[in-house]
Every structure is written in C-alpha cells, then in structure tokens.
Design a protein around this motif. Structure first.
Motif, PDB file in Angstrom:
ATOM      1  N   GLY A  15      50.443 -46.690 -13.075  1.00  0.00           N
ATOM      2  CA  GLY A  15      51.528 -47.302 -12.294  1.00  0.00           C
ATOM      3  C   GLY A  15      52.865 -47.143 -12.995  1.00  0.00           C
ATOM      4  O   GLY A  15      53.670 -48.071 -13.064  1.00  0.00           O
ATOM      5  N   ALA A  16      53.106 -45.919 -13.479  1.00  0.00           N
ATOM      6  CA  ALA A  16      54.317 -45.682 -14.294  1.00  0.00           C
ATOM      7  C   ALA A  16      55.465 -45.105 -13.484  1.00  0.00           C
ATOM      8  O   ALA A  16      56.497 -44.756 -14.054  1.00  0.00           O
ATOM      9  CB  ALA A  16      53.987 -44.748 -15.457  1.00  0.00           C
ATOM     10  N   GLN A  31      59.642 -43.193 -28.639  1.00  0.00           N
ATOM     11  CA  GLN A  31      59.021 -43.213 -29.969  1.00  0.00           C
ATOM     12  C   GLN A  31      58.239 -41.937 -30.259  1.00  0.00           C
ATOM     13  O   GLN A  31      57.461 -41.871 -31.209  1.00  0.00           O
ATOM     14  CB  GLN A  31      58.104 -44.428 -30.100  1.00  0.00           C
ATOM     15  N   GLY A  32      58.411 -40.925 -29.401  1.00  0.00           N
ATOM     16  CA  GLY A  32      57.816 -39.622 -29.682  1.00  0.00           C
ATOM     17  C   GLY A  32      56.466 -39.376 -29.055  1.00  0.00           C
ATOM     18  O   GLY A  32      55.842 -38.342 -29.296  1.00  0.00           O
ATOM     19  N   TYR A  33      55.992 -40.319 -28.243  1.00  0.00           N
ATOM     20  CA  TYR A  33      54.718 -40.096 -27.556  1.00  0.00           C
ATOM     21  C   TYR A  33      54.921 -39.094 -26.416  1.00  0.00           C
ATOM     22  O   TYR A  33      55.979 -39.066 -25.783  1.00  0.00           O
ATOM     23  CB  TYR A  33      54.164 -41.400 -26.970  1.00  0.00           C
ATOM     24  N   ARG A  34      53.902 -38.311 -26.163  1.00  0.00           N
ATOM     25  CA  ARG A  34      53.860 -37.488 -24.948  1.00  0.00           C
ATOM     26  C   ARG A  34      53.186 -38.360 -23.881  1.00  0.00           C
ATOM     27  O   ARG A  34      52.040 -38.792 -24.076  1.00  0.00           O
ATOM     28  CB  ARG A  34      53.051 -36.229 -25.229  1.00  0.00           C
ATOM     29  N   VAL A  35      53.898 -38.658 -22.800  1.00  0.00           N
ATOM     30  CA  VAL A  35      53.456 -39.733 -21.904  1.00  0.00           C
ATOM     31  C   VAL A  35      53.011 -39.223 -20.532  1.00  0.00           C
ATOM     32  O   VAL A  35      53.786 -38.568 -19.822  1.00  0.00           O
ATOM     33  CB  VAL A  35      54.586 -40.769 -21.691  1.00  0.00           C
ATOM     34  N   GLY A  36      51.795 -39.578 -20.170  1.00  0.00           N
ATOM     35  CA  GLY A  36      51.284 -39.297 -18.840  1.00  0.00           C
ATOM     36  C   GLY A  36      51.710 -40.398 -17.887  1.00  0.00           C
ATOM     37  O   GLY A  36      51.439 -41.581 -18.129  1.00  0.00           O
ATOM     38  N   VAL A  37      52.392 -39.987 -16.826  1.00  0.00           N
ATOM     39  CA  VAL A  37      52.853 -40.924 -15.809  1.00  0.00           C
ATOM     40  C   VAL A  37      51.762 -40.999 -14.743  1.00  0.00           C
ATOM     41  O   VAL A  37      51.658 -40.130 -13.877  1.00  0.00           O
ATOM     42  CB  VAL A  37      54.190 -40.441 -15.195  1.00  0.00           C
ATOM     43  N   GLY A  38      50.915 -42.037 -14.848  1.00  0.00           N
ATOM     44  CA  GLY A  38      49.832 -42.191 -13.878  1.00  0.00           C
ATOM     45  C   GLY A  38      50.377 -42.818 -12.610  1.00  0.00           C
ATOM     46  O   GLY A  38      50.901 -43.928 -12.645  1.00  0.00           O
ATOM     47  N   ALA A  39      50.282 -42.105 -11.493  1.00  0.00           N
ATOM     48  CA  ALA A  39      50.818 -42.633 -10.234  1.00  0.00           C
ATOM     49  C   ALA A  39      50.096 -41.966  -9.070  1.00  0.00           C
ATOM     50  O   ALA A  39      49.719 -40.796  -9.152  1.00  0.00           O
ATOM     51  CB  ALA A  39      52.323 -42.389 -10.150  1.00  0.00           C
ATOM     52  N   ARG A  40      49.931 -42.738  -7.984  1.00  0.00           N
ATOM     53  CA  ARG A  40      49.109 -42.251  -6.869  1.00  0.00           C
ATOM     54  C   ARG A  40      49.886 -41.404  -5.879  1.00  0.00           C
ATOM     55  O   ARG A  40      49.295 -40.585  -5.179  1.00  0.00           O
ATOM     56  CB  ARG A  40      48.455 -43.427  -6.155  1.00  0.00           C
ATOM     57  N   ASP A  41      51.188 -41.611  -5.783  1.00  0.00           N
ATOM     58  CA  ASP A  41      51.995 -40.884  -4.798  1.00  0.00           C
ATOM     59  C   ASP A  41      52.721 -39.721  -5.489  1.00  0.00           C
ATOM     60  O   ASP A  41      53.475 -39.924  -6.444  1.00  0.00           O
ATOM     61  CB  ASP A  41      53.012 -41.840  -4.165  1.00  0.00           C
ATOM     62  N   ALA A  47      59.180 -37.685  -9.196  1.00  0.00           N
ATOM     63  CA  ALA A  47      60.546 -38.205  -9.395  1.00  0.00           C
ATOM     64  C   ALA A  47      60.634 -38.946 -10.736  1.00  0.00           C
ATOM     65  O   ALA A  47      61.621 -38.805 -11.477  1.00  0.00           O
ATOM     66  CB  ALA A  47      60.925 -39.135  -8.249  1.00  0.00           C
ATOM     67  N   ALA A  48      59.594 -39.724 -11.058  1.00  0.00           N
ATOM     68  CA  ALA A  48      59.599 -40.467 -12.325  1.00  0.00           C
ATOM     69  C   ALA A  48      59.510 -39.505 -13.511  1.00  0.00           C
ATOM     70  O   ALA A  48      60.235 -39.671 -14.512  1.00  0.00           O
ATOM     71  CB  ALA A  48      58.438 -41.458 -12.363  1.00  0.00           C
ATOM     72  N   VAL A  49      58.650 -38.497 -13.388  1.00  0.00           N
ATOM     73  CA  VAL A  49      58.529 -37.512 -14.479  1.00  0.00           C
ATOM     74  C   VAL A  49      59.866 -36.810 -14.697  1.00  0.00           C
ATOM     75  O   VAL A  49      60.321 -36.652 -15.839  1.00  0.00           O
ATOM     76  CB  VAL A  49      57.405 -36.490 -14.175  1.00  0.00           C
ATOM     77  N   ALA A  50      60.522 -36.451 -13.599  1.00  0.00           N
ATOM     78  CA  ALA A  50      61.818 -35.762 -13.713  1.00  0.00           C
ATOM     79  C   ALA A  50      62.855 -36.666 -14.375  1.00  0.00           C
ATOM     80  O   ALA A  50      63.607 -36.227 -15.258  1.00  0.00           O
ATOM     81  CB  ALA A  50      62.294 -35.322 -12.330  1.00  0.00           C
ATOM     82  N   VAL A  62      50.300 -37.484 -13.924  1.00  0.00           N
ATOM     83  CA  VAL A  62      48.849 -37.577 -13.793  1.00  0.00           C
ATOM     84  C   VAL A  62      48.551 -38.248 -12.448  1.00  0.00           C
ATOM     85  O   VAL A  62      48.873 -39.426 -12.262  1.00  0.00           O
ATOM     86  CB  VAL A  62      48.226 -38.421 -14.934  1.00  0.00           C
ATOM     87  N   ALA A  63      47.972 -37.473 -11.514  1.00  0.00           N
ATOM     88  CA  ALA A  63      47.620 -38.052 -10.219  1.00  0.00           C
ATOM     89  C   ALA A  63      46.558 -39.122 -10.442  1.00  0.00           C
ATOM     90  O   ALA A  63      45.513 -38.847 -11.042  1.00  0.00           O
ATOM     91  CB  ALA A  63      47.091 -36.958  -9.302  1.00  0.00           C
ATOM     92  N   LEU A  64      46.840 -40.350 -10.007  1.00  0.00           N
ATOM     93  CA  LEU A  64      45.927 -41.436 -10.361  1.00  0.00           C
ATOM     94  C   LEU A  64      46.042 -42.599  -9.389  1.00  0.00           C
ATOM     95  O   LEU A  64      47.070 -43.276  -9.311  1.00  0.00           O
ATOM     96  CB  LEU A  64      46.263 -41.931 -11.783  1.00  0.00           C
ATOM     97  N   ASP A  65      44.953 -42.828  -8.656  1.00  0.00           N
ATOM     98  CA  ASP A  65      44.805 -44.063  -7.873  1.00  0.00           C
ATOM     99  C   ASP A  65      43.693 -44.846  -8.558  1.00  0.00           C
ATOM    100  O   ASP A  65      42.532 -44.411  -8.571  1.00  0.00           O
ATOM    101  CB  ASP A  65      44.438 -43.732  -6.421  1.00  0.00           C
ATOM    102  N   VAL A  66      44.026 -46.001  -9.120  1.00  0.00           N
ATOM    103  CA  VAL A  66      43.061 -46.727  -9.943  1.00  0.00           C
ATOM    104  C   VAL A  66      41.891 -47.284  -9.134  1.00  0.00           C
ATOM    105  O   VAL A  66      40.892 -47.712  -9.720  1.00  0.00           O
ATOM    106  CB  VAL A  66      43.744 -47.866 -10.751  1.00  0.00           C
TER     107      VAL A  66
END
Ligand code: NAP
Length: 247
Positions: A15-16, A31-41, A47-50, A62-66
């Motif tokens: 839900g990022a 802080q230098g992490y490589r971050v996966g943006v888990g989101a269903r849409d 848009a968030a990744v950009a 990361v395509a993700l519907d929990v």
C-alpha cells in the motif's frame, strides 16, 4: 530473469502508492534502501514509483493485492527473481471498511472484508515473503497497526473517547493484527528476524477523509525506525513516536 546482484538493502512496502505507505517508501529510500512499491492499481503504482524516482529514491513497482493469493505469490516470485532476498517487509496496506461501524448494526460482510485486508492480508504477504526474508542478513518485519487496537487503552479511563470512534470492524482488526504479530514473534524466536507493530498516530490521509492532525511523513517515522533497527533491537513490541503502546 536472473537475480540482480545488489549491495543495497531491499524493502517492500505494501500500500505504498499513497498516504503513510508512500512516505515509508520515501523514508527508506532516503536511507539507501531499494524500495518495492507494493500497490494493486497499475496507474497509481507507476505514478508513485515515478514520483519516488524523481525524488532520488531507488524505487520499483510490485503489483500486489494483499487479498489475492495469486497476486501475492507473483509478487514474491518477482522479488525472488530480481533480488533473491528481502531485507525489510512493511505491511502497511489497510482499510477501515467505512463508517458508521456500530456493533449493533454492522453488516458482517464489512468485518469480513476489513479482516481479510488488515489481518489475513498481512499473513498472506508475510508468509509469501518469509523465505526471502530468511535469506537476508538482518530481516525486519513491521506491521502498521493502530493504537485504536490497544485493548488496554480502550478499557482504560477515558478509553471510549481516546481511542477513536466506535468501529467494530477496524479497531478489532488492529487488535487481531497485534495478536497475530505476537504469534510470528513466538514462531521466529531464535532467528534474527525482528517483528514489531507501529502506530502512525492520527494522520491526514484518504483513510479518514484527511481529518488526521499529523502529516503522512510524521506518520511514517515509527515504521521507518522499526524497519531499520540494528541487530539486537526490540522484537514483539508495539510502538508510536512517544514510545511503547500497551497491547
Ligand atoms: P490510505 O492513504 O488510505 O492508504 C492505504 C493504502 O493501502 C493505499 O495504498 C491502498 O491502495 C492500500 N490498500 C488497501 N487495500 C489494499 C489491498 N487489498 N492490496 C494492496 N493495497 C491495498 O491510508 P493510510 O492512512 O496511509 O493507512 C496506511 C496504514 O496506516 C493502514 O494500515 C492504516 O490502518 C494505518 N493507520 C492509519 C492511521 C491514520 O490516521 N491515517 C492511523 C493508524 C493506523 P489503493 O490506493 O489501491 O486503495
């Protein structure tokens, strides 16, 4: 796809695409992490990744519907193929189920839907990601809960006014999540996986029609701290900015 060798720690935030989850992703990225943006849409995710990339964060979608076994399984396969491990999992995705939520008139389907996302969704994602977390040197799991799930606060003096509106689906879903978190802590005792709950406080987001009094950035701070704990840090705790929340 071959595994990408990386020295950066890999994080996944569910839900990022907006709200507190977006700011957790931004804070970990800073802080230098490589971050996966888990989101269903897909549109909201990209848009968030950009936006995160624009801000200098090494973010990937990361395509993700929990609530969906296939989606969660594919998300784990995607991270496994790309990175071969996961250092941090932040289970942030959540819903309220809407209001009012009076116990005497609630539609049981609302409770079922909220638990499916806020509790079973966390179990589903955590279990899919656990093999990848076990392959990381210092794995961390953060479950974004809420102080409204604290039975101690609800039953203490003034609890009926200090722990939010009556919400028979949402508040107990966070109590359930807290209890589930402690079950993971018990199972994972003796490993180096630290598992904690974070409460962001009352934050202005879509979740509450932007009535919260804190910014999403402020709300993200405790989860970021728990996601970046050093080895030997606490596990099995429930934290807000001011310190420990009683269960
Ligand atoms: P938000 O702005 O509504 O964001 C919720 C996020 O969860 C969105 O990205 C949403 O995605 C995602 N989500 C919902 N269902 C999902 C599903 N089935 N699969 C994947 N993602 C899903 O709310 P927020 O305030 O940032 O909430 C984040 C967390 O903080 C929640 O767990 C919430 O309970 C907790 N919390 C919030 C507050 C507060 O005051 N805001 C207080 C205490 C705790 P879509 O855009 O696709 O819907």
């Amino acid at each position: 796809m071959t595994t990408t060798s990386t020295t950066s720690k890999i994080a996944l935030v569910t839900g990022a695409n907006k709200g507190i989850g977006y700011e957790i992703a931004a804070g970990l990225g800073a802080q230098g992490y490589r971050v996966g943006v888990g989101a269903r849409d897909e549109t909201r995710r990209e848009a968030a990744v950009a936006a995160l990339n624009e801000a200098g964060v090494d973010a990937f979608g990361v395509a993700l519907d929990v609530t969906d076994d296939t989606s969660v399984g594919e998300a784990a396969d995607f991270i496994a193929a790309r990175y071969g491990r996961l250092d941090v999992l932040v289970n942030n995705a959540g819903i309220t189920g809407g209001h009012p939520q009076q116990p005497s008139s609630v539609d049981p389907a609302v409770i079922r839907a909220v638990v499916e996302t806020n509790v079973i969704g966390v179990v589903r994602v955590t279990n899919a990601m656990l093999p990848l977390l076990r392959d990381a040197p210092s794995p961390r799991i953060v479950n974004v809960s809420s102080s409204v799930g604290s039975l101690t606060r609800q039953s203490g003096p003034g609890g009926e006014t200090t722990t939010g509106p009556v919400a028979v689906a949402y508040a107990p879903s966070k109590t359930f999540l807290n209890a589930v978190t402690l079950q993971y802590v018990q199972e994972l005792v003796g490993t180096n996986i630290l598992v904690n709950c974070a409460c962001p406080g009352f934050v202005a987001t879509d979740l509450n029609g932007f009535r919260g009094v804190r910014t999403p950035q402020e709300g993200a701070a405790t989860a970021i701290r728990l996601a970046t704990l050093p080895d030997g840090g606490p596990t099995g705790g429930f934290f807000e900015d001011a310190g420990v929340i009683p269960w």
